[in-house]
Design an enzyme around this catalytic site. Structure first.
Site, PDB file in Angstrom:
ATOM      1  N   GLU A 223     -13.958   7.785   9.660  1.00  0.00           N
ATOM      2  CA  GLU A 223     -13.990   7.606  11.031  1.00  0.00           C
ATOM      3  C   GLU A 223     -15.602   7.226  11.379  1.00  0.00           C
ATOM      4  O   GLU A 223     -16.514   7.322  10.729  1.00  0.00           O
ATOM      5  CB  GLU A 223     -13.917   8.947  11.757  1.00  0.00           C
ATOM      6  N   CYS A 236     -22.268   5.790  15.090  1.00  0.00           N
ATOM      7  CA  CYS A 236     -22.144   6.811  14.043  1.00  0.00           C
ATOM      8  C   CYS A 236     -21.471   6.364  12.739  1.00  0.00           C
ATOM      9  O   CYS A 236     -20.318   6.336  13.301  1.00  0.00           O
ATOM     10  CB  CYS A 236     -22.064   8.213  14.509  1.00  0.00           C
ATOM     11  N   CYS A 243     -16.546  14.204   1.532  1.00  0.00           N
ATOM     12  CA  CYS A 243     -18.101  14.491   1.141  1.00  0.00           C
ATOM     13  C   CYS A 243     -17.985  15.528   0.146  1.00  0.00           C
ATOM     14  O   CYS A 243     -17.091  16.493  -0.048  1.00  0.00           O
ATOM     15  CB  CYS A 243     -18.679  15.134   2.447  1.00  0.00           C
ATOM     16  N   CYS A 247     -20.182  21.940   2.542  1.00  0.00           N
ATOM     17  CA  CYS A 247     -20.648  22.908   3.557  1.00  0.00           C
ATOM     18  C   CYS A 247     -19.454  23.462   4.554  1.00  0.00           C
ATOM     19  O   CYS A 247     -18.596  22.999   4.879  1.00  0.00           O
ATOM     20  CB  CYS A 247     -21.489  22.114   4.719  1.00  0.00           C
ATOM     21  N   CYS A 250     -18.232  22.214   7.986  1.00  0.00           N
ATOM     22  CA  CYS A 250     -17.993  20.897   8.441  1.00  0.00           C
ATOM     23  C   CYS A 250     -16.591  20.509   7.883  1.00  0.00           C
ATOM     24  O   CYS A 250     -16.178  20.923   6.637  1.00  0.00           O
ATOM     25  CB  CYS A 250     -19.017  19.879   7.453  1.00  0.00           C
ATOM     26  N   CYS A 484     -20.168  15.286  14.735  1.00  0.00           N
ATOM     27  CA  CYS A 484     -20.332  15.326  13.180  1.00  0.00           C
ATOM     28  C   CYS A 484     -20.108  16.694  12.875  1.00  0.00           C
ATOM     29  O   CYS A 484     -20.378  17.835  13.502  1.00  0.00           O
ATOM     30  CB  CYS A 484     -21.678  15.022  12.681  1.00  0.00           C
TER      31      CYS A 484
END
Length: 519
Positions: A223, A236, A243, A247, A250, A484
């Site tokens: 995205e 962005c 990822c 975390c 997230c 984000c």
């Protein structure tokens, strides 16, 4: 000057000192100020007598401050909450933060991947997967010319193709009328293979923010978010599919790292966004007669993925963004922000690249006790090491660093943490850093929710009182899950879905964090 040793002067009662001695003392005073040793360990005098910042190194704080921080950490371990550095909460944490609890980070609605010993799994290398075909955006202009020549065409055709792509934002051979009709299809097929297929486009009610869902050649989803501000347009961009930093707040990291994006896939996000702007699809135009940007002016690497874990391709994409047309997009490096959760070796490498991008460190906690849980990569490189690397970036480039700090209710927004953050930043120098506290979405029932307004104000006031420039970040895209932390690249069967949406509350999959790190 603050931090300078004061020069001696005659006491008020020393009337016997003659005028000659006093005049001599005044003449010597400037030299004394130049030669005095600064009180701050991070300062030294340059040859012109002015103060300058030392190069970063471990142990920049003095012995007293080091002992004080050690005592604070001991309190953290004993009480689970710690105390400030100014003595106001030495024995009673409730003196400043009241009876507020210490909320511990944990994933909601999904399970973090862990290693055999129970630690959050970190993925620094992508799995062995197929990569997209080479696109002209993967290559320098000279490399494009060489490849075009290998295809049997004059080398100057590479410049024509580049002009269409970077200036006119098109890969459509029918629009390339300056190329021989019989050569267009082959040149485009060989030099511009398809990269991104638009799956979904969501637009805010006022039209100034658009979130794109893209499908890559292998089916992976990423995205990007396009935002108009007065006089500028910010995009962005994502740098990885998924990822590997894991975390707990997230959405992007829920399924781990799928693969790194190629240089061209990263650049293509900008080109496609410019095409959308040219079509007039991005709203938010100024009504005061002021300038409206006609293409993307600012890039932030704060979408899906950890940019510095895909270092080589991210740097190549930055070079393509700043290369003058037709070699690239001709953007200003100072308008490109590269963010990281704290991959220290890569930060130091970035400082040596000679590209004056803006650097942002996603810190989110100044103490290792909390940051180990909040940002799992902290188990590799501690908060002080990440801050040292950020300071080194400033010293090497002269570019002020941004510290990103998402304020999470009762988790990291305690006043003593603002004090600790200010002290750690000031221990390395003054004027080198700016802090961006970031508000989360208010999410009742979730631990990942916004701080109370008075708590936010107190946190900012503490930093400003310490002399740290601080700006509460203006968030964008929350109503379309565009912040984000909300970018999870979830597809659906309606691939043509488009249009304005209403606030969605908690995301499918459980996470409700909306840590908006974009500028």
């Amino acid at each position: 000057m603050a931090g300078m040793a004061e020069t001696s002067r005659p006491r008020g009662g020393d009337h016997g000192t003659d005028r000659t001695d006093r005049t001599s003392a005044r003449r010597k005073a400037p030299e004394a100020r130049r030669t005095a040793v600064p009180a701050d360990a991070h300062l030294e005098h340059a040859r012109d007598g002015k103060l300058k910042l030392n190069r970063p190194k471990r142990g920049l704080i003095d012995e007293t401050e080091a002992q004080q921080i050690a005592e604070d950490r001991a309190r953290l371990q004993q009480q689970g909450i710690g105390g400030p550095l100014d003595g106001r909460m030495l024995s009673n944490p409730a003196a400043t933060d009241g009876d507020r609890p210490q909320v511990r980070p944990q994933a909601e609605g999904w399970q973090q991947q862990t290693t055999d010993d129970g630690r959050p799994l970190l993925q620094f290398k992508q799995p062995r997967v197929a990569q997209p075909k080479t696109h002209l955006a993967d290559l320098t202009l000279a490399e494009r010319q060489a490849k075009v020549a290998e295809l049997g065409f004059p080398a100057f055709r590479a410049k024509q193709l580049s002009n269409h792509y970077f200036n006119h934002f098109t890969s459509d051979p029918d629009r390339m009328t300056d190329l021989p009709k019989g050569a267009r299809e082959k040149l485009v097929t060989e030099m511009m293979p398809p990269l991104l297929t638009e799956v979904r486009r969501l637009t805010t009610d006022n039209g100034d923010t658009i979130k794109f869902l893209w499908r890559l050649f292998d089916g992976a989803l990423v995205e990007s978010v396009l935002m108009r501000y007065p006089g500028r347009v910010t995009l962005c961009v994502s740098s990885q599919a998924g990822c590997g930093m894991n975390c707990p707040f997230c959405a992007t990291g829920q399924n781990g790292l799928t693969r790194n994006m190629s240089t061209a896939e990263i650049v293509e996000q900008v080109v496609r966004a410019n095409e959308v702007i040219a079509e007039g699809a991005l709203g938010g135009l100024r009504k005061d007669g002021g300038h409206n940007a006609e293409r993307v002016t600012n890039i932030v690497f704060m979408g899906m993925g950890e940019p510095l874990a895909n270092y080589k391709r991210v740097i190549a994409s930055v070079r393509r963004m700043v290369d003058p047309a037709p070699a690239g997009l001709g953007m200003s490096a100072r308008h490109i922000t590269v963010s990281t959760v704290g991959l220290v070796p890569a930060i130091n490498r970035l400082a040596e690249e000679g590209i004056p991008v803006t650097f942002a460190l996603s810190l989110h906690a100044p103490d290792d006790e909390l940051r180990d849980e909040l940002i799992p990569v902290n188990s590799r490189w501690k908060a002080d090491e990440a801050i040292d690397a950020a300071y080194n970036y400033f010293v090497k480039t002269g570019r002020r660093v941004s510290i990103e700090y998402a304020l999470i209710k009762d988790m990291n927004d305690h006043a003593w943490r603002a004090d600790l953050l200010g002290k750690k930043l000031n221990a390395r120098g003054r004027g080198w850093v700016h802090v961006n506290p970031i508000p989360l979405n208010p999410t009742p029932g979730s631990i990942w929710t916004s701080s109370e307004p008075d708590v936010t104000d107190e946190f900012i006031n503490r930093l400003e009182a310490a002399g740290i420039p601080t700006t509460l970040r203006d968030t964008r895209g929350k109503e379309i899950d565009g912040a984000c932390g909300q970018l999870a690249a979830e597809g659906d069967e309606d691939e043509g879905a488009e249009g304005a949406v209403t606030p969605s509350g908690r995301r499918p999959g459980g996470t409700s964090a909306s840590i908006d790190l974009r500028a």
